[in-house]
Design a protein around this motif. Structure first.
Motif, PDB file in Angstrom:
ATOM      1  N   GLY A 156     -23.663 -25.922  84.262  1.00 48.37           N
ATOM      2  CA  GLY A 156     -24.500 -23.776  84.633  1.00 48.37           C
ATOM      3  C   GLY A 156     -24.183 -22.977  83.971  1.00 48.37           C
ATOM      4  O   GLY A 156     -24.012 -22.136  84.691  1.00 48.37           O
ATOM      5  N   VAL A 157     -22.885 -22.710  83.488  1.00 39.08           N
ATOM      6  CA  VAL A 157     -22.994 -22.083  82.867  1.00 39.08           C
ATOM      7  C   VAL A 157     -24.649 -20.655  81.995  1.00 39.08           C
ATOM      8  O   VAL A 157     -25.419 -21.713  81.859  1.00 39.08           O
ATOM      9  CB  VAL A 157     -22.803 -22.458  81.232  1.00 39.08           C
ATOM     10  N   ILE A 158     -24.195 -19.384  81.894  1.00 40.78           N
ATOM     11  CA  ILE A 158     -25.381 -18.888  81.787  1.00 40.78           C
ATOM     12  C   ILE A 158     -25.068 -17.644  80.937  1.00 40.78           C
ATOM     13  O   ILE A 158     -25.654 -18.005  79.534  1.00 40.78           O
ATOM     14  CB  ILE A 158     -25.520 -18.092  83.365  1.00 40.78           C
ATOM     15  N   TRP A 159     -23.314 -17.381  80.552  1.00 42.11           N
ATOM     16  CA  TRP A 159     -23.362 -16.750  79.421  1.00 42.11           C
ATOM     17  C   TRP A 159     -22.539 -17.652  79.301  1.00 42.11           C
ATOM     18  O   TRP A 159     -21.441 -18.004  78.804  1.00 42.11           O
ATOM     19  CB  TRP A 159     -22.574 -15.822  80.234  1.00 42.11           C
ATOM     20  N   PHE A 160     -23.142 -17.429  77.070  1.00 37.05           N
ATOM     21  CA  PHE A 160     -21.640 -18.759  76.567  1.00 37.05           C
ATOM     22  C   PHE A 160     -21.435 -17.640  75.286  1.00 37.05           C
ATOM     23  O   PHE A 160     -22.588 -17.075  74.634  1.00 37.05           O
ATOM     24  CB  PHE A 160     -23.301 -19.548  76.382  1.00 37.05           C
ATOM     25  N   GLN A 161     -20.750 -17.525  74.175  1.00 41.32           N
ATOM     26  CA  GLN A 161     -20.299 -16.914  73.710  1.00 41.32           C
ATOM     27  C   GLN A 161     -19.923 -17.930  72.604  1.00 41.32           C
ATOM     28  O   GLN A 161     -18.736 -19.104  72.933  1.00 41.32           O
ATOM     29  CB  GLN A 161     -18.875 -16.354  74.106  1.00 41.32           C
ATOM     30  N   PHE A 162     -20.654 -17.474  71.174  1.00 42.44           N
ATOM     31  CA  PHE A 162     -20.147 -18.058  70.268  1.00 42.44           C
ATOM     32  C   PHE A 162     -19.457 -17.295  69.646  1.00 42.44           C
ATOM     33  O   PHE A 162     -18.612 -15.899  69.860  1.00 42.44           O
ATOM     34  CB  PHE A 162     -20.752 -18.280  68.993  1.00 42.44           C
ATOM     35  N   THR A 163     -18.265 -17.603  69.208  1.00 44.51           N
ATOM     36  CA  THR A 163     -16.683 -17.020  68.907  1.00 44.51           C
ATOM     37  C   THR A 163     -15.782 -17.710  67.736  1.00 44.51           C
ATOM     38  O   THR A 163     -16.623 -19.416  66.960  1.00 44.51           O
ATOM     39  CB  THR A 163     -15.459 -17.195  69.796  1.00 44.51           C
ATOM     40  N   GLY A 164     -15.396 -17.674  66.832  1.00 42.20           N
ATOM     41  CA  GLY A 164     -14.618 -18.310  66.019  1.00 42.20           C
ATOM     42  C   GLY A 164     -12.781 -18.301  65.970  1.00 42.20           C
ATOM     43  O   GLY A 164     -12.138 -17.965  66.753  1.00 42.20           O
ATOM     44  N   GLY A 165     -12.137 -18.042  64.902  1.00 42.52           N
ATOM     45  CA  GLY A 165     -12.839 -18.467  63.249  1.00 42.52           C
ATOM     46  C   GLY A 165     -13.648 -17.229  63.344  1.00 42.52           C
ATOM     47  O   GLY A 165     -13.691 -16.529  63.866  1.00 42.52           O
ATOM     48  N   GLU A 166     -15.028 -17.221  62.262  1.00 37.97           N
ATOM     49  CA  GLU A 166     -15.824 -16.320  61.818  1.00 37.97           C
ATOM     50  C   GLU A 166     -17.073 -17.768  62.084  1.00 37.97           C
ATOM     51  O   GLU A 166     -17.784 -18.788  61.242  1.00 37.97           O
ATOM     52  CB  GLU A 166     -15.587 -16.613  61.269  1.00 37.97           C
ATOM     53  N   PRO A 167     -18.073 -17.548  63.396  1.00 37.06           N
ATOM     54  CA  PRO A 167     -18.808 -18.141  63.954  1.00 37.06           C
ATOM     55  C   PRO A 167     -20.064 -17.939  62.910  1.00 37.06           C
ATOM     56  O   PRO A 167     -20.334 -19.173  62.901  1.00 37.06           O
ATOM     57  CB  PRO A 167     -19.551 -18.258  65.236  1.00 37.06           C
ATOM     58  N   LEU A 168     -20.508 -17.158  62.226  1.00 38.37           N
ATOM     59  CA  LEU A 168     -21.598 -17.038  61.969  1.00 38.37           C
ATOM     60  C   LEU A 168     -21.468 -17.519  59.744  1.00 38.37           C
ATOM     61  O   LEU A 168     -22.557 -17.384  59.288  1.00 38.37           O
ATOM     62  CB  LEU A 168     -22.205 -14.805  60.817  1.00 38.37           C
ATOM     63  N   ILE A 169     -20.032 -18.154  59.847  1.00 35.78           N
ATOM     64  CA  ILE A 169     -20.492 -19.295  58.297  1.00 35.78           C
ATOM     65  C   ILE A 169     -20.545 -20.316  58.416  1.00 35.78           C
ATOM     66  O   ILE A 169     -20.221 -21.311  57.875  1.00 35.78           O
ATOM     67  CB  ILE A 169     -19.534 -17.998  57.651  1.00 35.78           C
ATOM     68  N   ASP A 170     -20.117 -20.876  60.252  1.00 30.79           N
ATOM     69  CA  ASP A 170     -20.398 -22.093  60.257  1.00 30.79           C
ATOM     70  C   ASP A 170     -21.857 -22.878  59.312  1.00 30.79           C
ATOM     71  O   ASP A 170     -22.549 -22.096  60.133  1.00 30.79           O
ATOM     72  CB  ASP A 170     -20.112 -22.527  62.279  1.00 30.79           C
ATOM     73  N   ARG A 171     -21.509 -24.103  59.870  1.00 34.58           N
ATOM     74  CA  ARG A 171     -22.758 -24.701  58.560  1.00 34.58           C
ATOM     75  C   ARG A 171     -23.625 -24.843  59.783  1.00 34.58           C
ATOM     76  O   ARG A 171     -24.659 -24.946  59.287  1.00 34.58           O
ATOM     77  CB  ARG A 171     -21.979 -25.873  57.661  1.00 34.58           C
ATOM     78  N   ASP A 172     -23.247 -24.709  60.831  1.00 35.14           N
ATOM     79  CA  ASP A 172     -24.495 -25.614  61.769  1.00 35.14           C
ATOM     80  C   ASP A 172     -24.659 -24.166  63.121  1.00 35.14           C
ATOM     81  O   ASP A 172     -25.247 -24.560  63.760  1.00 35.14           O
ATOM     82  CB  ASP A 172     -23.510 -26.801  62.561  1.00 35.14           C
ATOM     83  N   PHE A 173     -24.418 -22.854  62.971  1.00 34.99           N
ATOM     84  CA  PHE A 173     -24.484 -21.708  63.446  1.00 34.99           C
ATOM     85  C   PHE A 173     -25.692 -21.312  63.978  1.00 34.99           C
ATOM     86  O   PHE A 173     -26.009 -21.604  65.027  1.00 34.99           O
ATOM     87  CB  PHE A 173     -23.319 -20.474  62.767  1.00 34.99           C
ATOM     88  N   LYS A 174     -26.633 -21.140  62.778  1.00 36.92           N
ATOM     89  CA  LYS A 174     -28.075 -21.058  62.979  1.00 36.92           C
ATOM     90  C   LYS A 174     -28.225 -22.141  64.023  1.00 36.92           C
ATOM     91  O   LYS A 174     -29.287 -21.736  65.118  1.00 36.92           O
ATOM     92  CB  LYS A 174     -28.869 -21.430  61.479  1.00 36.92           C
ATOM     93  N   ARG A 175     -28.675 -23.290  64.006  1.00 37.30           N
ATOM     94  CA  ARG A 175     -29.151 -24.534  64.472  1.00 37.30           C
ATOM     95  C   ARG A 175     -28.931 -24.181  66.014  1.00 37.30           C
ATOM     96  O   ARG A 175     -29.518 -24.168  66.856  1.00 37.30           O
ATOM     97  CB  ARG A 175     -29.595 -25.527  63.653  1.00 37.30           C
ATOM     98  N   ALA A 176     -27.011 -24.177  66.119  1.00 33.87           N
ATOM     99  CA  ALA A 176     -26.571 -24.288  67.487  1.00 33.87           C
ATOM    100  C   ALA A 176     -26.715 -23.311  68.212  1.00 33.87           C
ATOM    101  O   ALA A 176     -26.611 -23.497  69.330  1.00 33.87           O
ATOM    102  CB  ALA A 176     -25.014 -24.330  67.191  1.00 33.87           C
ATOM    103  N   TYR A 177     -27.137 -21.761  67.651  1.00 38.21           N
ATOM    104  CA  TYR A 177     -27.254 -20.694  68.014  1.00 38.21           C
ATOM    105  C   TYR A 177     -28.856 -20.751  68.746  1.00 38.21           C
ATOM    106  O   TYR A 177     -29.352 -20.346  69.710  1.00 38.21           O
ATOM    107  CB  TYR A 177     -27.219 -19.475  67.246  1.00 38.21           C
TER     108      TYR A 177
END
Length: 370
Positions: free
Chosen positions: A123-144
């Motif tokens: 039921g999550v509506i608001w979902f935050q990517f964090t880390g570490g540094e999320p933008l350098i993760d190899r899967d960030f773009k497709r996970a986002y």
């Protein structure tokens, strides 16, 4: 990609627009109309076209609901928010970081997909990517991208070091985050890189920040105040004001997630102020945290016990409320302190401070008597 999201939220129903902080409440009957219209290929009702025109200047006249409005189903649990540490790795070496050792590890792509679907199902509506540094993760773009496709309002918490990369900014222009919160470590190159312990980090940050603001993204600056940059506090504030973006300050350091005291040494003494009285927390009840392996806990501080969301699925999250209640009890850890009713920190944070052997003034603070 859908233009709008219609979703149950607690006892209400909302219309949301990806990339926007606005939300519009609608009656349950209107929500059912949208469900029917989406299922049978009907056009957008007049009331919807009117609402979205006023809220977002979006024209749905004559356009079908299906393909334009994603209809969310009620969640299996009462959780509406979640944060996800996609990894604990980072390209900065900030000594004040609460993560301690920064490791690039976690779920493979298949595991991330199963986890994201389970997050949606909860039921999550608001979902935050964090880390570490999320933008350098190899899967960030497709996970986002997948989180957006599943109908979540996605937020990003980042150091901004990768925003200068065209492939990152192209993605964020296409699918704007609801909020892009960027940590700011100084107002000058010298100070910024003293805090990050990383060469060329200041110039990359400046280029990325300017690109994000120019793209019209909902940028917010988090001013991290420590000993090395406290003298630039006003200049950091002025930078945010000059850009016209909202800002907040983070000055109370916490131990590492393993209970290490290292970040506390970077606390600016002048900013070690009383915390606000602890009056309760939605952790575990309406909110949860996910580590890189998909282990769900009540928050990033109270990490144990946890639930393996990938293996157990969304319905297992119903146990988090009981876990939260047990962790928040003011017993045991402070040797039965009789002042616990006026404590200014939650029990998990107090436990972490005790494990790090932090000075009592860092966490043993009590609200004045009425």
């Amino acid at each position: 990609m859908h233009l709008l999201i219609a979703s149950p939220y607690q006892n209400e129903h909302l219309i949301l627009r990806p990339g926007s902080g606005k939300a519009v409440k609608i009656p349950q009957g209107h929500f059912k109309v949208l469900e029917h219209a989406a299922a049978f290929g009907e056009p957008s009702p007049d009331w919807l076209t009117s609402v979205v025109k006023r809220a977002w200047e979006l024209d749905l006249e004559g356009r079908p609901v299906a393909g334009n409005v994603l209809i969310r189903k009620p969640g299996l649990t009462g959780h509406s928010r979640a944060t996800y540490e996609i990894n604990l790795g980072c390209d900065y070496k900030c000594p004040e970081c609460y993560l301690g050792e920064k490791r690039f590890e976690g779920l493979d792509w298949d595991g991330k997909v199963r986890m994201l679907y389970a997050v949606r199902d909860s039921g999550v509506i608001w979902f935050q990517f964090t880390g570490g540094e999320p933008l350098i993760d190899r899967d960030f773009k497709r996970a986002y991208r997948l989180a957006n496709e599943l109908g979540m309002m996605v937020e990003i918490l980042s150091n901004g070091s990768s925003l200068h990369k065209p492939e990152i900014m192209d993605l964020l222009r296409e699918l704007p985050p609801e909020t892009l919160t960027l940590s700011l470590y100084g107002a000058t190159e010298k100070t910024y890189e003293e805090c990050t312990k990383t060469g060329h980090s200041y110039k990359k940050f400046c280029v990325g920040l300017d690109a994000a603001v120019e793209a019209g993204l909902n940028v917010k600056l988090s001013l991290v105040i420590i000993k090395e940059n406290a003298h630039e506090q006003n200049a950091m504030r002025a930078w945010a004001e000059r850009l016209g973006v909202p800002w907040s300050e983070y000055a109370l350091m916490s131990p590492t997630i393993a209970g290490g005291a290292e970040p506390l040494a970077n606390q600016s003494p002048a900013h070690l102020k009383e915390r606000q009285p602890f009056t309760g927390c939605p952790a575990g009840h309406t909110f949860y945290h996910l580590n890189p392996f998909g282990l769900a806990s009540i928050c990033k501080v109270g990490r144990d016990p946890s639930i393996n969301l990938v293996d157990e699925g969304a319905s297992a999250l119903t146990r988090l409320g009981g876990i939260a209640d047990s962790l928040m009890l003011r017993t045991g850890g402070c040797s039965g302190c009789q002042l616990s009713g006026s404590c200014r920190v939650c029990r998990p944070m107090a436990k972490l401070m005790q494990q790090a052997e932090a000075p009592l003034k860092n966490y043993c603070q009590h609200a004045p008597k009425e």
